[in-house]
Design an enzyme around this catalytic site. Structure first.
Site, PDB file in Angstrom:
ATOM      1  CD  GLN A 228      16.473  -8.515 -38.159  1.00 37.22           C
ATOM      2  OE1 GLN A 228      17.163  -9.205 -38.914  1.00 37.22           O
ATOM      3  NE2 GLN A 228      16.841  -8.222 -36.939  1.00 37.22           N
TER       4      GLN A 228
ATOM      5  CG  HIS B 159      17.924 -15.361 -35.575  1.00 39.46           C
ATOM      6  ND1 HIS B 159      17.839 -15.219 -34.218  1.00 39.46           N
ATOM      7  CD2 HIS B 159      17.733 -14.116 -36.090  1.00 39.46           C
ATOM      8  CE1 HIS B 159      17.581 -13.949 -33.913  1.00 39.46           C
ATOM      9  NE2 HIS B 159      17.528 -13.261 -35.024  1.00 39.46           N
ATOM     10  CD  GLU B 160      19.384 -13.295 -39.662  1.00 35.23           C
ATOM     11  OE1 GLU B 160      20.124 -13.225 -38.672  1.00 35.23           O
ATOM     12  OE2 GLU B 160      18.479 -12.460 -39.883  1.00 35.23           O
TER      13      GLU B 160
ATOM     14  N   GLY C  23      23.928 -11.480 -38.933  1.00 38.03           N
ATOM     15  CA  GLY C  23      22.866 -11.703 -39.921  1.00 38.03           C
ATOM     16  C   GLY C  23      21.909 -10.538 -39.891  1.00 38.03           C
TER      17      GLY C  23
ATOM     18  CB  CYS D 296      17.071 -10.582 -32.047  1.00 33.08           C
ATOM     19  SG  CYS D 296      16.127 -10.090 -33.514  1.00 33.08           S
ATOM     20  CG  LEU D 297      21.351  -6.976 -34.996  1.00 32.41           C
ATOM     21  CD1 LEU D 297      21.862  -6.747 -36.410  1.00 32.41           C
ATOM     22  CD2 LEU D 297      22.315  -6.376 -33.979  1.00 32.41           C
TER      23      LEU D 297
ATOM     24  CG  HIS E  71      14.195 -11.894 -38.445  1.00 29.55           C
ATOM     25  ND1 HIS E  71      13.499 -11.109 -37.551  1.00 29.55           N
ATOM     26  CD2 HIS E  71      15.434 -12.034 -37.907  1.00 29.55           C
ATOM     27  CE1 HIS E  71      14.274 -10.810 -36.516  1.00 29.55           C
ATOM     28  NE2 HIS E  71      15.456 -11.358 -36.706  1.00 29.55           N
TER      29      HIS E  71
HETATM   30  O1  LIG Z   1      18.697 -10.039 -35.457  1.00 32.87           O
HETATM   31  C1  LIG Z   1      19.426 -10.629 -36.276  1.00 32.87           C
HETATM   32  O2  LIG Z   1      18.980 -11.306 -37.212  1.00 32.87           O
HETATM   33  C2  LIG Z   1      20.941 -10.555 -36.083  1.00 32.87           C
HETATM   34  C3  LIG Z   1      21.409 -11.501 -34.999  1.00 32.87           C
HETATM   35  C4  LIG Z   1      21.628 -12.868 -35.639  1.00 32.87           C
HETATM   36  C5  LIG Z   1      21.869 -14.011 -34.683  1.00 32.87           C
HETATM   37  C6  LIG Z   1      22.649 -13.867 -33.519  1.00 32.87           C
HETATM   38  C7  LIG Z   1      22.880 -14.981 -32.685  1.00 32.87           C
HETATM   39  C8  LIG Z   1      22.316 -16.209 -33.011  1.00 32.87           C
HETATM   40  C9  LIG Z   1      21.544 -16.327 -34.160  1.00 32.87           C
HETATM   41  C10 LIG Z   1      21.335 -15.238 -34.989  1.00 32.87           C
HETATM   42  C11 LIG Z   1      22.688 -10.958 -34.450  1.00 32.87           C
HETATM   43  O3  LIG Z   1      23.690 -10.868 -35.122  1.00 32.87           O
HETATM   44  S1  LIG Z   1      22.687 -10.423 -32.811  1.00 32.87           S
HETATM   45  C12 LIG Z   1      24.354  -9.874 -32.553  1.00 32.87           C
HETATM   46  C13 LIG Z   1      25.342 -11.029 -32.441  1.00 32.87           C
HETATM   47  O4  LIG Z   1      24.913 -12.122 -32.133  1.00 32.87           O
HETATM   48  C14 LIG Z   1      26.782 -10.857 -32.719  1.00 32.87           C
HETATM   49  C15 LIG Z   1      27.273  -9.602 -33.004  1.00 32.87           C
HETATM   50  C16 LIG Z   1      28.617  -9.449 -33.276  1.00 32.87           C
HETATM   51  C17 LIG Z   1      29.466 -10.552 -33.294  1.00 32.87           C
HETATM   52  C18 LIG Z   1      28.945 -11.819 -33.015  1.00 32.87           C
HETATM   53  C19 LIG Z   1      27.611 -11.974 -32.728  1.00 32.87           C
HETATM   54 ZN   LIG Z   2      16.964 -11.292 -35.272  1.00 37.09          ZN
END
Ligand SMILES: O=C(O)C[C@@H](Cc1ccccc1)C(=O)SCC(=O)c1ccccc1
Ligand SMILES: [Zn+2]
Length: 166
Positions: free
Chosen positions: A50, A132-133, A45, A90-91, A136
Protein backbone atom coordinates in the site's frame (compact mmCIF):
# COMPACT_ATOMS: atom_id res chain seq x y z
CA UNK A 1 8.22 10.01 8.00
CA UNK A 2 4.65 9.58 6.74
CA UNK A 3 4.44 7.51 3.58
CA UNK A 4 2.08 8.03 0.64
CA UNK A 5 -0.70 5.44 0.53
CA UNK A 6 -1.44 4.20 -3.01
CA UNK A 7 -5.09 4.40 -4.05
CA UNK A 8 -7.17 1.98 -6.15
CA UNK A 9 -7.00 1.41 -9.11
CA UNK A 10 -3.19 1.89 -8.89
CA UNK A 11 -1.73 -1.25 -10.56
CA UNK A 12 1.05 -1.50 -7.94
CA UNK A 13 -1.61 -2.60 -5.43
CA UNK A 14 -1.90 -5.82 -7.46
CA UNK A 15 1.79 -6.71 -7.14
CA UNK A 16 2.70 -9.81 -5.09
CA UNK A 17 5.16 -8.82 -2.34
CA UNK A 18 8.43 -10.73 -1.93
CA UNK A 19 9.47 -12.59 1.26
CA UNK A 20 11.91 -10.77 3.55
CA UNK A 21 15.16 -12.76 3.72
CA UNK A 22 16.68 -10.91 6.67
CA UNK A 23 15.67 -8.07 8.96
CA UNK A 24 17.96 -5.12 8.25
CA UNK A 25 17.86 -1.40 9.09
CA UNK A 26 15.91 -0.64 5.93
CA UNK A 27 13.15 -3.09 6.85
CA UNK A 28 13.03 -1.75 10.41
CA UNK A 29 12.75 1.83 9.12
CA UNK A 30 9.97 0.79 6.72
CA UNK A 31 8.08 -0.90 9.57
CA UNK A 32 8.39 2.24 11.72
CA UNK A 33 7.22 4.51 8.88
CA UNK A 34 4.29 2.17 8.10
CA UNK A 35 3.16 2.21 11.74
CA UNK A 36 3.39 6.02 11.85
CA UNK A 37 1.42 6.22 8.58
CA UNK A 38 -1.22 3.74 9.85
CA UNK A 39 -1.80 5.67 13.10
CA UNK A 40 -1.95 8.95 11.20
CA UNK A 41 -4.45 7.74 8.55
CA UNK A 42 -6.00 6.49 10.93
CA UNK A 43 -6.24 2.80 10.24
CA UNK A 44 -6.09 -0.52 12.07
CA UNK A 45 -3.64 -2.09 9.64
CA UNK A 46 -1.31 -1.35 6.73
CA UNK A 47 0.56 -3.61 4.28
CA UNK A 48 3.83 -2.72 2.52
CA UNK A 49 2.36 -2.83 -1.03
CA UNK A 50 0.00 0.00 0.00
CA UNK A 51 3.04 2.25 0.38
CA UNK A 52 4.64 0.90 -2.83
CA UNK A 53 7.11 -1.35 -0.94
CA UNK A 54 7.29 -4.87 -2.35
CA UNK A 55 8.10 -6.63 0.94
CA UNK A 56 5.95 -9.13 2.87
CA UNK A 57 5.53 -6.82 5.87
CA UNK A 58 2.33 -5.75 7.66
CA UNK A 59 1.55 -3.62 10.72
CA UNK A 60 -1.70 -4.08 12.68
CA UNK A 61 -3.21 -2.43 15.74
CA UNK A 62 -6.88 -3.17 16.46
CA UNK A 63 -6.64 -2.03 20.14
CA UNK A 64 -9.02 0.57 21.57
CA UNK A 65 -6.19 2.75 22.89
CA UNK A 66 -4.11 2.39 19.69
CA UNK A 67 -1.17 1.11 21.74
CA UNK A 68 -0.85 -2.56 20.79
CA UNK A 69 1.18 -2.65 17.57
CA UNK A 70 1.85 -5.94 15.78
CA UNK A 71 4.67 -5.83 13.19
CA UNK A 72 4.70 -9.08 11.21
CA UNK A 73 7.22 -10.18 8.57
CA UNK A 74 6.37 -12.93 6.07
CA UNK A 75 3.00 -13.63 7.73
CA UNK A 76 1.21 -16.83 6.64
CA UNK A 77 -2.24 -18.10 7.54
CA UNK A 78 -1.59 -21.71 8.61
CA UNK A 79 -5.12 -22.51 9.86
CA UNK A 80 -8.58 -21.05 9.41
CA UNK A 81 -11.94 -22.05 10.91
CA UNK A 82 -15.50 -20.86 10.60
CA UNK A 83 -16.89 -18.03 8.60
CA UNK A 84 -17.97 -14.51 9.43
CA UNK A 85 -19.08 -11.41 7.58
CA UNK A 86 -17.85 -7.93 8.50
CA UNK A 87 -17.99 -4.48 6.95
CA UNK A 88 -14.50 -3.56 5.79
CA UNK A 89 -12.80 -0.39 4.67
CA UNK A 90 -9.41 0.03 3.02
CA UNK A 91 -7.03 2.98 3.18
CA UNK A 92 -6.34 2.35 -0.50
CA UNK A 93 -10.03 2.47 -1.44
CA UNK A 94 -11.25 5.58 0.40
CA UNK A 95 -14.98 6.08 0.92
CA UNK A 96 -15.95 2.42 0.39
CA UNK A 97 -17.38 0.24 3.19
CA UNK A 98 -18.59 -3.20 2.09
CA UNK A 99 -19.35 -6.51 3.78
CA UNK A 100 -16.76 -9.24 3.17
CA UNK A 101 -17.02 -12.90 4.21
CA UNK A 102 -13.85 -14.31 5.75
CA UNK A 103 -12.71 -17.05 8.16
CA UNK A 104 -13.88 -16.44 11.74
CA UNK A 105 -10.60 -17.58 13.35
CA UNK A 106 -7.10 -17.79 11.87
CA UNK A 107 -3.71 -18.99 13.06
CA UNK A 108 -0.92 -16.84 11.62
CA UNK A 109 2.78 -17.75 11.60
CA UNK A 110 5.17 -14.82 11.13
CA UNK A 111 8.59 -13.44 11.98
CA UNK A 112 9.04 -10.43 14.29
CA UNK A 113 11.55 -7.63 13.72
CA UNK A 114 13.67 -9.35 16.42
CA UNK A 115 13.84 -12.31 14.03
CA UNK A 116 11.68 -14.59 16.25
CA UNK A 117 9.07 -16.89 14.71
CA UNK A 118 5.67 -16.43 16.32
CA UNK A 119 2.31 -18.15 15.89
CA UNK A 120 -0.78 -16.21 16.88
CA UNK A 121 -4.42 -17.29 17.03
CA UNK A 122 -6.89 -14.56 16.26
CA UNK A 123 -10.64 -14.10 16.09
CA UNK A 124 -12.92 -11.07 15.78
CA UNK A 125 -11.59 -7.88 14.27
CA UNK A 126 -7.95 -9.02 14.57
CA UNK A 127 -8.71 -12.11 12.47
CA UNK A 128 -10.45 -10.00 9.84
CA UNK A 129 -7.67 -7.42 9.79
CA UNK A 130 -4.90 -10.04 9.48
CA UNK A 131 -6.71 -11.64 6.51
CA UNK A 132 -7.22 -8.21 4.92
CA UNK A 133 -3.52 -7.28 5.32
CA UNK A 134 -2.17 -10.64 4.16
CA UNK A 135 -4.44 -10.34 1.10
CA UNK A 136 -2.64 -7.06 0.30
CA UNK A 137 0.70 -8.96 0.23
CA UNK A 138 -0.76 -11.12 -2.56
CA UNK A 139 -2.12 -8.15 -4.52
CA UNK A 140 -5.71 -8.82 -3.43
CA UNK A 141 -7.97 -5.96 -2.32
CA UNK A 142 -11.19 -6.43 -0.34
CA UNK A 143 -13.06 -5.15 -3.41
CA UNK A 144 -11.86 -8.29 -5.24
CA UNK A 145 -14.14 -10.31 -2.93
CA UNK A 146 -17.21 -8.31 -4.00
CA UNK A 147 -19.56 -8.86 -6.93
CA UNK A 148 -18.44 -7.81 -10.43
CA UNK A 149 -21.21 -5.19 -10.39
CA UNK A 150 -19.97 -3.63 -7.14
CA UNK A 151 -16.39 -3.74 -8.39
CA UNK A 152 -17.31 -1.81 -11.54
CA UNK A 153 -19.24 0.80 -9.57
CA UNK A 154 -16.29 1.27 -7.20
CA UNK A 155 -13.81 1.45 -10.10
CA UNK A 156 -15.90 4.05 -11.97
CA UNK A 157 -16.20 6.22 -8.84
CA UNK A 158 -12.46 5.89 -8.14
CA UNK A 159 -11.49 6.85 -11.70
CA UNK A 160 -13.73 9.90 -11.53
CA UNK A 161 -12.01 10.77 -8.22
CA UNK A 162 -8.55 10.64 -9.80
CA UNK A 163 -9.59 13.07 -12.63
CA UNK A 164 -10.79 15.62 -10.07
CA UNK A 165 -7.54 15.19 -8.17
CA UNK A 166 -5.08 15.90 -10.97
O1 LIG B 1 -6.33 -0.74 4.07
C1 LIG B 1 -5.94 -1.26 5.13
O2 LIG B 1 -5.26 -2.29 5.17
C2 LIG B 1 -6.36 -0.61 6.45
C3 LIG B 1 -7.78 -0.96 6.82
C4 LIG B 1 -7.75 -2.29 7.57
C5 LIG B 1 -9.09 -2.95 7.81
C6 LIG B 1 -10.23 -2.20 8.16
C7 LIG B 1 -11.45 -2.87 8.42
C8 LIG B 1 -11.51 -4.25 8.32
C9 LIG B 1 -10.37 -4.96 7.97
C10 LIG B 1 -9.17 -4.31 7.73
C11 LIG B 1 -8.31 0.12 7.70
O3 LIG B 1 -7.84 0.36 8.79
S1 LIG B 1 -9.60 1.08 7.08
C12 LIG B 1 -9.93 2.23 8.39
C13 LIG B 1 -10.64 1.58 9.58
O4 LIG B 1 -11.25 0.55 9.38
C14 LIG B 1 -10.58 2.15 10.93
C15 LIG B 1 -9.95 3.35 11.14
C16 LIG B 1 -9.88 3.88 12.41
C17 LIG B 1 -10.43 3.18 13.49
C18 LIG B 1 -11.06 1.96 13.26
C19 LIG B 1 -11.14 1.44 11.99
ZN1 LIG C 1 -6.66 -2.40 2.75
Amino acid sequence: PLLKILEFPDARLKDVARPIARVDKQIQQLADDMAETMYDAPGIGLAAPQVAAGHRLIVVDVSENRNDLLTLLNPEIIARTGEEEMKEGCLSVPGVLETVRRAEKVTVRATTVQGKTVELEADGLLAVCLQHEIDHLDGTLFVDHLSRLKQSLIRRKAEKRVRLGD
